[in-house]
Design a protein around this motif. Structure first.
Motif, PDB file in Angstrom:
ATOM      1  N   PHE A 185      -0.935 -11.885  35.476  1.00 18.26           N
ATOM      2  CA  PHE A 185      -1.190 -10.545  36.006  1.00 18.26           C
ATOM      3  C   PHE A 185      -2.486 -10.050  35.377  1.00 18.26           C
ATOM      4  CE2 PHE A 185      -0.302  -5.828  35.561  1.00 18.26           C
ATOM      5  CZ  PHE A 185      -0.608  -5.532  36.872  1.00 18.26           C
ATOM      6  N   ASP A 186      -3.544  -9.981  36.174  1.00 20.86           N
ATOM      7  CA  ASP A 186      -4.880  -9.661  35.670  1.00 20.86           C
ATOM      8  C   ASP A 186      -5.503  -8.590  36.568  1.00 20.86           C
ATOM      9  OD1 ASP A 186      -7.312  -9.677  34.384  1.00 20.86           O
ATOM     10  OD2 ASP A 186      -7.964 -11.601  35.198  1.00 20.86           O
ATOM     11  N   PRO A 187      -5.081  -7.331  36.406  1.00 20.58           N
ATOM     12  CA  PRO A 187      -5.509  -6.279  37.336  1.00 20.58           C
ATOM     13  C   PRO A 187      -6.999  -5.994  37.338  1.00 20.58           C
ATOM     14  CG  PRO A 187      -4.336  -5.346  35.461  1.00 20.58           C
ATOM     15  CD  PRO A 187      -4.168  -6.823  35.370  1.00 20.58           C
ATOM     16  N   GLU A 188      -7.706  -6.388  36.272  1.00 18.58           N
ATOM     17  CA  GLU A 188      -9.137  -6.079  36.175  1.00 18.58           C
ATOM     18  C   GLU A 188     -10.016  -7.325  36.227  1.00 18.58           C
ATOM     19  OE1 GLU A 188      -8.323  -4.169  32.524  1.00 18.58           O
ATOM     20  OE2 GLU A 188      -8.826  -2.181  33.306  1.00 18.58           O
ATOM     21  N   HIS A 189      -9.458  -8.457  36.601  1.00 19.06           N
ATOM     22  CA  HIS A 189     -10.211  -9.712  36.640  1.00 19.06           C
ATOM     23  C   HIS A 189     -10.906  -9.959  35.300  1.00 19.06           C
ATOM     24  CE1 HIS A 189      -9.690  -9.948  41.023  1.00 19.06           C
ATOM     25  NE2 HIS A 189      -9.990  -8.683  41.053  1.00 19.06           N
ATOM     26  N   MET A 190     -10.182  -9.744  34.206  1.00 17.33           N
ATOM     27  CA  MET A 190     -10.773  -9.796  32.877  1.00 17.33           C
ATOM     28  C   MET A 190     -10.517 -11.112  32.153  1.00 17.33           C
ATOM     29  SD  MET A 190     -10.248  -7.076  29.728  1.00 17.33           S
ATOM     30  CE  MET A 190     -11.120  -5.772  30.604  1.00 17.33           C
ATOM     31  N   ILE A 191      -9.476 -11.837  32.548  1.00 16.62           N
ATOM     32  CA  ILE A 191      -9.049 -13.005  31.790  1.00 16.62           C
ATOM     33  C   ILE A 191      -9.735 -14.270  32.289  1.00 16.62           C
ATOM     34  CG2 ILE A 191      -7.080 -14.360  31.026  1.00 16.62           C
ATOM     35  CD1 ILE A 191      -7.165 -11.454  30.009  1.00 16.62           C
ATOM     36  N   VAL A 192     -10.425 -14.955  31.394  1.00 11.48           N
ATOM     37  CA  VAL A 192     -11.007 -16.251  31.712  1.00 11.48           C
ATOM     38  C   VAL A 192      -9.866 -17.256  31.812  1.00 11.48           C
ATOM     39  CG1 VAL A 192     -12.539 -18.087  30.922  1.00 11.48           C
ATOM     40  CG2 VAL A 192     -13.152 -15.692  30.537  1.00 11.48           C
ATOM     41  N   ASP A 193      -9.834 -18.005  32.879  1.00 10.00           N
ATOM     42  CA  ASP A 193      -8.704 -18.887  33.169  1.00 10.00           C
ATOM     43  C   ASP A 193      -8.744 -20.126  32.277  1.00 10.00           C
ATOM     44  OD1 ASP A 193      -6.597 -20.226  34.189  1.00 10.00           O
ATOM     45  OD2 ASP A 193      -7.359 -20.435  36.218  1.00 10.00           O
ATOM     46  N   GLU A 194      -8.002 -20.066  31.173  1.00 12.20           N
ATOM     47  CA  GLU A 194      -7.891 -21.200  30.259  1.00 12.20           C
ATOM     48  C   GLU A 194      -6.522 -21.870  30.362  1.00 12.20           C
ATOM     49  OE1 GLU A 194      -8.565 -19.471  26.483  1.00 12.20           O
ATOM     50  OE2 GLU A 194     -10.702 -19.098  26.804  1.00 12.20           O
ATOM     51  N   SER A 195      -5.550 -21.170  30.936  1.00 11.87           N
ATOM     52  CA  SER A 195      -4.167 -21.643  30.885  1.00 11.87           C
ATOM     53  C   SER A 195      -3.666 -22.210  32.212  1.00 11.87           C
ATOM     54  CB  SER A 195      -3.244 -20.496  30.453  1.00 11.87           C
ATOM     55  OG  SER A 195      -3.417 -19.368  31.305  1.00 11.87           O
ATOM     56  N   GLN A 196      -4.474 -22.127  33.258  1.00  9.80           N
ATOM     57  CA  GLN A 196      -4.146 -22.690  34.569  1.00  9.80           C
ATOM     58  C   GLN A 196      -2.786 -22.214  35.091  1.00  9.80           C
ATOM     59  OE1 GLN A 196      -4.687 -26.946  33.898  1.00  9.80           O
ATOM     60  NE2 GLN A 196      -6.797 -26.786  34.592  1.00  9.80           N
ATOM     61  N   PRO A 197      -2.634 -20.905  35.300  1.00  3.95           N
ATOM     62  CA  PRO A 197      -1.373 -20.395  35.848  1.00  3.95           C
ATOM     63  C   PRO A 197      -1.163 -20.868  37.282  1.00  3.95           C
ATOM     64  CG  PRO A 197      -3.057 -18.689  35.897  1.00  3.95           C
ATOM     65  CD  PRO A 197      -3.638 -19.838  35.120  1.00  3.95           C
ATOM     66  N   GLU A 198       0.077 -20.921  37.690  1.00  5.46           N
ATOM     67  CA  GLU A 198       0.383 -21.321  39.061  1.00  5.46           C
ATOM     68  C   GLU A 198      -0.080 -20.266  40.061  1.00  5.46           C
ATOM     69  OE1 GLU A 198       1.998 -24.395  36.950  1.00  5.46           O
ATOM     70  OE2 GLU A 198       2.175 -22.266  36.470  1.00  5.46           O
ATOM     71  N   VAL A 199      -0.159 -19.032  39.615  1.00  2.00           N
ATOM     72  CA  VAL A 199      -0.652 -17.958  40.472  1.00  2.00           C
ATOM     73  C   VAL A 199      -1.309 -16.895  39.608  1.00  2.00           C
ATOM     74  CG1 VAL A 199       1.529 -16.665  40.430  1.00  2.00           C
ATOM     75  CG2 VAL A 199      -0.037 -16.375  42.366  1.00  2.00           C
ATOM     76  N   ARG A 200      -2.335 -16.260  40.154  1.00  2.00           N
ATOM     77  CA  ARG A 200      -3.025 -15.155  39.478  1.00  2.00           C
ATOM     78  C   ARG A 200      -3.064 -13.987  40.450  1.00  2.00           C
ATOM     79  NH1 ARG A 200      -7.341 -14.339  35.685  1.00  2.00           N
ATOM     80  NH2 ARG A 200      -7.281 -16.551  35.169  1.00  2.00           N
ATOM     81  N   VAL A 201      -2.637 -12.803  40.004  1.00  2.00           N
ATOM     82  CA  VAL A 201      -2.588 -11.634  40.882  1.00  2.00           C
ATOM     83  C   VAL A 201      -3.188 -10.425  40.184  1.00  2.00           C
ATOM     84  CG1 VAL A 201      -0.511 -12.483  42.072  1.00  2.00           C
ATOM     85  CG2 VAL A 201      -0.274 -10.925  40.115  1.00  2.00           C
ATOM     86  N   THR A 202      -3.617  -9.470  40.990  1.00  2.00           N
ATOM     87  CA  THR A 202      -4.113  -8.199  40.451  1.00  2.00           C
ATOM     88  C   THR A 202      -3.132  -7.065  40.676  1.00  2.00           C
ATOM     89  OG1 THR A 202      -5.277  -7.697  42.522  1.00  2.00           O
ATOM     90  CG2 THR A 202      -6.511  -8.872  40.813  1.00  2.00           C
ATOM     91  N   ARG A 203      -2.137  -7.297  41.533  1.00  2.57           N
ATOM     92  CA  ARG A 203      -1.115  -6.279  41.822  1.00  2.57           C
ATOM     93  C   ARG A 203       0.256  -6.942  41.861  1.00  2.57           C
ATOM     94  NH1 ARG A 203      -0.938  -4.488  46.607  1.00  2.57           N
ATOM     95  NH2 ARG A 203      -2.122  -6.213  47.535  1.00  2.57           N
ATOM     96  N   MET A 204       1.268  -6.202  41.441  1.00  2.00           N
ATOM     97  CA  MET A 204       2.627  -6.735  41.462  1.00  2.00           C
ATOM     98  C   MET A 204       3.108  -7.006  42.891  1.00  2.00           C
ATOM     99  SD  MET A 204       3.948  -7.469  38.586  1.00  2.00           S
ATOM    100  CE  MET A 204       3.309  -7.344  36.914  1.00  2.00           C
ATOM    101  N   ALA A 205       2.596  -6.252  43.838  1.00  2.00           N
ATOM    102  CA  ALA A 205       2.970  -6.485  45.223  1.00  2.00           C
ATOM    103  C   ALA A 205       2.533  -7.882  45.686  1.00  2.00           C
ATOM    104  CB  ALA A 205       2.376  -5.417  46.134  1.00  2.00           C
ATOM    105  N   GLU A 206       1.363  -8.325  45.206  1.00  2.00           N
ATOM    106  CA  GLU A 206       0.890  -9.671  45.520  1.00  2.00           C
ATOM    107  C   GLU A 206       1.834 -10.723  44.927  1.00  2.00           C
ATOM    108  OE1 GLU A 206      -3.362 -10.591  44.799  1.00  2.00           O
ATOM    109  OE2 GLU A 206      -3.436  -8.522  44.079  1.00  2.00           O
ATOM    110  N   LEU A 207       2.290 -10.476  43.687  1.00  2.00           N
ATOM    111  CA  LEU A 207       3.188 -11.415  43.040  1.00  2.00           C
ATOM    112  C   LEU A 207       4.512 -11.475  43.790  1.00  2.00           C
ATOM    113  CD1 LEU A 207       3.795 -13.355  40.749  1.00  2.00           C
ATOM    114  CD2 LEU A 207       4.486 -11.395  39.360  1.00  2.00           C
ATOM    115  N   GLN A 208       5.013 -10.312  44.190  1.00  2.00           N
ATOM    116  CA  GLN A 208       6.281 -10.283  44.910  1.00  2.00           C
ATOM    117  C   GLN A 208       6.188 -11.082  46.216  1.00  2.00           C
ATOM    118  OE1 GLN A 208       8.092  -6.445  45.164  1.00  2.00           O
ATOM    119  NE2 GLN A 208       9.730  -7.109  46.516  1.00  2.00           N
ATOM    120  N   GLU A 209       5.059 -10.951  46.891  1.00  2.70           N
ATOM    121  CA  GLU A 209       4.871 -11.698  48.132  1.00  2.70           C
ATOM    122  C   GLU A 209       4.825 -13.203  47.855  1.00  2.70           C
ATOM    123  OE1 GLU A 209       1.714 -11.984  51.888  1.00  2.70           O
ATOM    124  OE2 GLU A 209       1.405 -10.504  50.293  1.00  2.70           O
ATOM    125  N   TRP A 210       4.102 -13.606  46.815  1.00  4.55           N
ATOM    126  CA  TRP A 210       3.990 -15.017  46.484  1.00  4.55           C
ATOM    127  C   TRP A 210       5.348 -15.609  46.087  1.00  4.55           C
ATOM    128  CZ3 TRP A 210       4.566 -18.026  42.000  1.00  4.55           C
ATOM    129  CH2 TRP A 210       4.032 -19.316  42.069  1.00  4.55           C
TER     130      TRP A 210
END
Length: 213
Positions: A185-210
């Motif tokens: 969950f990265d609402p401000e696009h602040m996190i450099v992707d080092e951990s390779q998450p299965e999904v990255r979202v900026t809103r919880m609604a996006e996560l719920q849909e995924w």
């Protein structure tokens, strides 16, 4: 529903505590003798969000030549009040509720003590959680997976049926080390992707849909 078991971080994922944490940290720096005009609150926030509160202490203790133990004590005295009015992120309650309604389970894995449960209770979220691991359980801090593994064992959960949801790489890394998926969950696009998450979202609604919840 994509998974049956959902493991949640607290700060910055469920509850927007960072503004209060940054304020308490800035006040602790001032109380330690740093001039207010010298303090870069955005830099404090970035250190906390991109890494950890511990990283913020190490960085600014070194920068201003401060005693870390004293700085931590001052911070701990004020941070509780500073975050008292923090609110949940938009969509969190809807997602937690939908997971439970669909027969899933939510768990909390946080570096906070058991006061996190009271916090969730005040926000009307506590009943959505099956169990939690907090600092009072004395597991190593994330990204060590021990806390997550204890919950997996306690409830005989297949890690492939679980996902860790957090706002930092250390959350995702802990989930992956425990054998589960990770959602960033990265609402401000602040996190450099080092951990390779299965999904990255900026809103919880996006996560719920995924998650198809």
């Amino acid at each position: 529903m994509r998974y049956q078991h959902y493991f949640w971080d607290f700060d910055g994922t469920l509850v927007n505590t960072y503004p209060g944490m940054v304020r308490a940290f800035s006040d602790a720096l001032v109380a330690s003798g740093v001039n207010d005009f010298e303090i870069d609150t955005e830099a404090i926030y970035q250190a906390m969000r991109q890494h950890s509160v511990g990283t913020a202490f190490q960085r600014f203790m070194a920068e201003y030549q401060l005693d870390e133990e004293r700085l931590r004590k001052i911070y701990q005295r004020s941070v509780g009040e500073a975050i008292a009015n923090a609110g949940v992120f938009d969509g969190v309650a809807d997602l937690l509720s939908a997971i439970v309604a669909a027969g899933g389970h939510n768990y909390l894995e946080t570096h906070r003590d058991k006061g996190a449960l009271d916090f969730l209770g005040d926000l009307g979220l506590a009943d959505y959680f099956t169990d939690m691991v907090t600092a009072d359980d004395h597991f190593p801090r994330k990204p060590d997976p021990s806390g997550l593994q204890s919950l997996l064992t306690r409830y005989d959960i297949d890690p492939k049926a679980a996902i860790m949801i957090g706002d930092r790489n250390l959350d995702i890394a802990a989930g992956h080390r425990a054998g589960m998926a990770g959602a960033m969950f990265d609402p401000e696009h602040m996190i450099v992707d080092e951990s390779q998450p299965e999904v990255r979202v900026t809103r919880m609604a996006e996560l719920q849909e995924w998650l198809s919840v």
